[in-house]
Design a protein around this motif. Structure first.
Motif, PDB file in Angstrom:
ATOM      1  N   LYS A 194       0.828  -1.210   0.000  1.00 21.41           N
ATOM      2  CA  LYS A 194       0.000   0.000   0.000  1.00 21.41           C
ATOM      3  C   LYS A 194       0.863   1.260   0.000  1.00 21.41           C
ATOM      4  CE  LYS A 194      -3.879  -2.339   0.337  1.00 21.41           C
ATOM      5  NZ  LYS A 194      -4.818  -2.426  -0.804  1.00 21.41           N
ATOM      6  N   LYS A 195       1.957   1.199  -0.750  1.00 21.62           N
ATOM      7  CA  LYS A 195       2.861   2.340  -0.802  1.00 21.62           C
ATOM      8  C   LYS A 195       3.181   2.713  -2.247  1.00 21.62           C
ATOM      9  CE  LYS A 195       5.159   1.784   3.668  1.00 21.62           C
ATOM     10  NZ  LYS A 195       6.476   1.790   4.362  1.00 21.62           N
ATOM     11  N   ILE A 196       3.451   4.008  -2.438  1.00 26.53           N
ATOM     12  CA  ILE A 196       3.856   4.505  -3.750  1.00 26.53           C
ATOM     13  C   ILE A 196       5.360   4.338  -3.903  1.00 26.53           C
ATOM     14  CG2 ILE A 196       4.200   6.649  -5.046  1.00 26.53           C
ATOM     15  CD1 ILE A 196       1.424   7.469  -4.323  1.00 26.53           C
ATOM     16  N   LYS A 197       5.798   3.948  -5.102  1.00 28.08           N
ATOM     17  CA  LYS A 197       7.222   3.774  -5.375  1.00 28.08           C
ATOM     18  C   LYS A 197       7.635   4.639  -6.564  1.00 28.08           C
ATOM     19  CE  LYS A 197       8.173  -0.820  -3.514  1.00 28.08           C
ATOM     20  NZ  LYS A 197       8.789  -2.135  -3.797  1.00 28.08           N
ATOM     21  N   SER A 223       2.979  17.126  -0.599  1.00 27.34           N
ATOM     22  CA  SER A 223       4.173  16.293  -0.758  1.00 27.34           C
ATOM     23  C   SER A 223       3.989  14.958  -0.048  1.00 27.34           C
ATOM     24  CB  SER A 223       5.385  17.028  -0.188  1.00 27.34           C
ATOM     25  OG  SER A 223       6.539  16.234  -0.310  1.00 27.34           O
ATOM     26  N   VAL A 224       4.473  13.884  -0.680  1.00 27.73           N
ATOM     27  CA  VAL A 224       4.418  12.544  -0.104  1.00 27.73           C
ATOM     28  C   VAL A 224       5.771  12.248   0.534  1.00 27.73           C
ATOM     29  CG1 VAL A 224       4.142  10.083  -0.583  1.00 27.73           C
ATOM     30  CG2 VAL A 224       2.738  11.766  -1.801  1.00 27.73           C
ATOM     31  N   GLY A 225       5.772  11.928   1.838  1.00 31.82           N
ATOM     32  CA  GLY A 225       7.020  11.612   2.528  1.00 31.82           C
ATOM     33  C   GLY A 225       7.645  10.336   1.998  1.00 31.82           C
ATOM     34  N   LEU A 226       8.969  10.342   1.829  1.00 30.29           N
ATOM     35  CA  LEU A 226       9.679   9.195   1.268  1.00 30.29           C
ATOM     36  C   LEU A 226      10.748   8.689   2.238  1.00 30.29           C
ATOM     37  CD1 LEU A 226      10.263  10.531  -2.371  1.00 30.29           C
ATOM     38  CD2 LEU A 226       8.437   9.018  -1.593  1.00 30.29           C
ATOM     39  N   ASP A 227      10.902   7.365   2.290  1.00 29.67           N
ATOM     40  CA  ASP A 227      11.967   6.757   3.084  1.00 29.67           C
ATOM     41  C   ASP A 227      13.317   6.971   2.394  1.00 29.67           C
ATOM     42  OD1 ASP A 227      10.333   5.806   5.083  1.00 29.67           O
ATOM     43  OD2 ASP A 227      10.020   3.855   4.136  1.00 29.67           O
ATOM     44  N   ASN A 228      14.405   6.679   3.122  1.00 27.73           N
ATOM     45  CA  ASN A 228      15.722   6.676   2.484  1.00 27.73           C
ATOM     46  C   ASN A 228      15.704   5.673   1.338  1.00 27.73           C
ATOM     47  OD1 ASN A 228      16.856   8.583   4.207  1.00 27.73           O
ATOM     48  ND2 ASN A 228      17.422   7.025   5.711  1.00 27.73           N
ATOM     49  N   PRO A 229      16.256   6.049   0.195  1.00 26.18           N
ATOM     50  CA  PRO A 229      16.119   5.191  -0.996  1.00 26.18           C
ATOM     51  C   PRO A 229      16.996   3.950  -0.957  1.00 26.18           C
ATOM     52  CG  PRO A 229      17.521   7.065  -1.484  1.00 26.18           C
ATOM     53  CD  PRO A 229      17.007   7.289  -0.091  1.00 26.18           C
ATOM     54  N   SER A 289       7.178   5.522  -0.392  1.00 25.96           N
ATOM     55  CA  SER A 289       6.473   6.398   0.548  1.00 25.96           C
ATOM     56  C   SER A 289       6.603   5.859   1.963  1.00 25.96           C
ATOM     57  CB  SER A 289       4.999   6.539   0.157  1.00 25.96           C
ATOM     58  OG  SER A 289       4.342   5.286   0.171  1.00 25.96           O
ATOM     59  N   THR A 290       6.811   6.760   2.912  1.00 23.04           N
ATOM     60  CA  THR A 290       6.992   6.374   4.309  1.00 23.04           C
ATOM     61  C   THR A 290       5.706   5.767   4.872  1.00 23.04           C
ATOM     62  OG1 THR A 290       8.596   8.156   4.594  1.00 23.04           O
ATOM     63  CG2 THR A 290       7.643   7.211   6.594  1.00 23.04           C
ATOM     64  N   ALA A 291       4.597   6.411   4.594  1.00 24.40           N
ATOM     65  CA  ALA A 291       3.307   5.953   5.128  1.00 24.40           C
ATOM     66  C   ALA A 291       2.560   5.120   4.087  1.00 24.40           C
ATOM     67  CB  ALA A 291       2.456   7.150   5.537  1.00 24.40           C
ATOM     68  N   THR A 292       1.711   4.221   4.569  1.00 22.78           N
ATOM     69  CA  THR A 292       0.832   3.473   3.660  1.00 22.78           C
ATOM     70  C   THR A 292      -0.270   4.403   3.165  1.00 22.78           C
ATOM     71  OG1 THR A 292      -0.513   2.725   5.517  1.00 22.78           O
ATOM     72  CG2 THR A 292       1.278   1.277   4.801  1.00 22.78           C
TER      73      THR A 292
END
Length: 385
Positions: free
Chosen positions: A144-147, A176-182, A193-196
């Motif tokens: 359930k995350k955007i990539k 803006s959609v929060g993103l994890d470290n790549p 995306s950090t959140a689902t």
């Protein structure tokens, strides 16, 4: 006065010990006692000082300076510099070094006893050729995350890829959609995306991949497929006018194509094909970069796309149609063009007339064949009997 022989002997022993100690100290070499500073680095092309975490590109030239300060009047005469995995070398002044494909670069200045080091930790891969950069935005149904995937055809084996990624939704707020470290590889990075996201925005999302100084490449994604309609559903490639309509389901990132060519689409009127088409033609409504729905305007049943002479009308170049009237007679729609060889829907040269009522290509417009002719002769003769 009388001097004691014992006192004189003790004095001589002590003097002898002192002289021996002085002799031993004389054998120890004098120390020159350098104070060594950590190396300083400047990028030659700009002359600016570079910190340990400063950005430096593979292929870029750096200048390395070691500072040695003596602690007494003697000079520092054992100055060395080590660059990366190379052996120590005598240092006589600033050294130029061209950056290679490494993850980090350790620089060590030493006088033989007190080494000082600086580690360059931000070695970056040069920007790839702009035409090789791609961006892809998608939604993973499981997580359930955007990539956002940023990729290029050129990269480095060890140096860090210099790419940044951003994602925004396409609502009026452009949140803006929060993103994890790549997750990095030699050619690019995958940002998640950090959140689902359980409820995707119908308006869609836009992602951006930026390599160094290059212009950013963008990617778009919408959660719903578009819908398409071709006129009343009975359109054929016979030159008849029709209108293509798309339902983009509120997606803000849309395209419309006729064949492989992107066309301007009017959301109020649809795409009007005033003169129709004469060959098989596909129309496609697109949401984002990868959701598309296609429909094709085809030939009449029994007709194919050919480039032979014949089978088309002289004035309009539409297929030659033979219409059967209610009274059983046949009517030609046009005269045959005997020179045109365009690739389009038509009947073959040997059977150029398309009989609408039967869905077949025939030699003549009307009843065909010798059998039919004999039947007609017999029927005419019977009238006189």
């Amino acid at each position: 006065a009388v001097v004691s022989t014992q006192s004189t002997g003790t004095f001589c022993q002590n003097l002898t010990v002192m002289l021996l100690l002085l002799a031993l100290f004389a054998l120890v070499p004098a120390t020159h006692g350098c104070t060594v500073s950590a190396p300083t680095v400047t990028i030659t092309k700009s002359g600016a000082s570079l910190a340990a975490n400063g950005e430096v590109l593979v292929g870029e030239e750096i200048e390395i300076t070691c500072t040695f300060t003596p602690t007494d009047e003697l000079p520092c005469d054992n100055k060395k510099l080590q660059i990366g995995a190379a052996a120590e070398a005598n240092y006589s002044g600033p050294e130029n070094h061209t950056m290679t494909d490494v993850a980090t670069l350790t620089l060590i200045c030493t006088d033989g006893t007190s080494p000082q080091e600086l580690v360059l930790t931000n070695v970056l891969c040069p920007d790839p050729t702009v035409d090789t950069v791609t961006a892809q935005l998608s939604y993973d149904e499981t997580s359930k995350k955007i990539k956002l995937m940023c990729n290029a055809a050129e990269g480095c084996d060890k140096a860090k890829v210099n790419v940044q990624g951003t994602v925004e939704d396409s609502t009026s707020s452009n949140k803006s959609v929060g993103l994890d470290n790549p997750e990095m590889d030699k050619y690019g990075a995958t940002f998640t995306s950090t959140a689902t996201i359980d409820d995707l925005e119908d308006a869609g999302y836009e992602g951006s991949c930026k390599y160094g100084e290059l212009e950013a490449k963008t990617a778009t994604f919408c959660p719903k497929d578009p819908e398409i309609n071709l006129g009343d559903g009975t359109v054929t490639a016979t030159g008849m006018a029709f209108t293509v309509t798309c339902n983009f389901n509120n997606c803000e990132h849309t395209k419309f194509k006729e064949g492989n060519v992107e066309k301007s689409y009017n959301s109020s009127t649809g795409y009007v094909v005033a003169n129709g088409v004469l060959t098989e033609t596909e129309y496609t409504c697109v949401n984002g970069d990868d959701k598309m729905t296609t429909k094709k305007v085809g030939c009449l049943d029994g007709m194919t796309v050919l480039n032979n002479v014949g089978g088309v009308c002289k004035a309009t170049l539409t297929p030659m149609i033979c219409k059967k009237l209610d009274n059983g007679t046949y009517v030609k729609t046009c005269e045959e063009d005997t020179t045109n060889q365009d690739s389009q829907c038509r009947c073959p040269k040997s059977t150029p007339w398309y009989h609408e009522d039967e869905g077949e290509c025939k030699e003549k417009c009307g009843a065909q064949g010798i059998f039919v002719s004999i039947v007609l002769v017999i029927a005419a003769a019977l009238r006189f009997l």
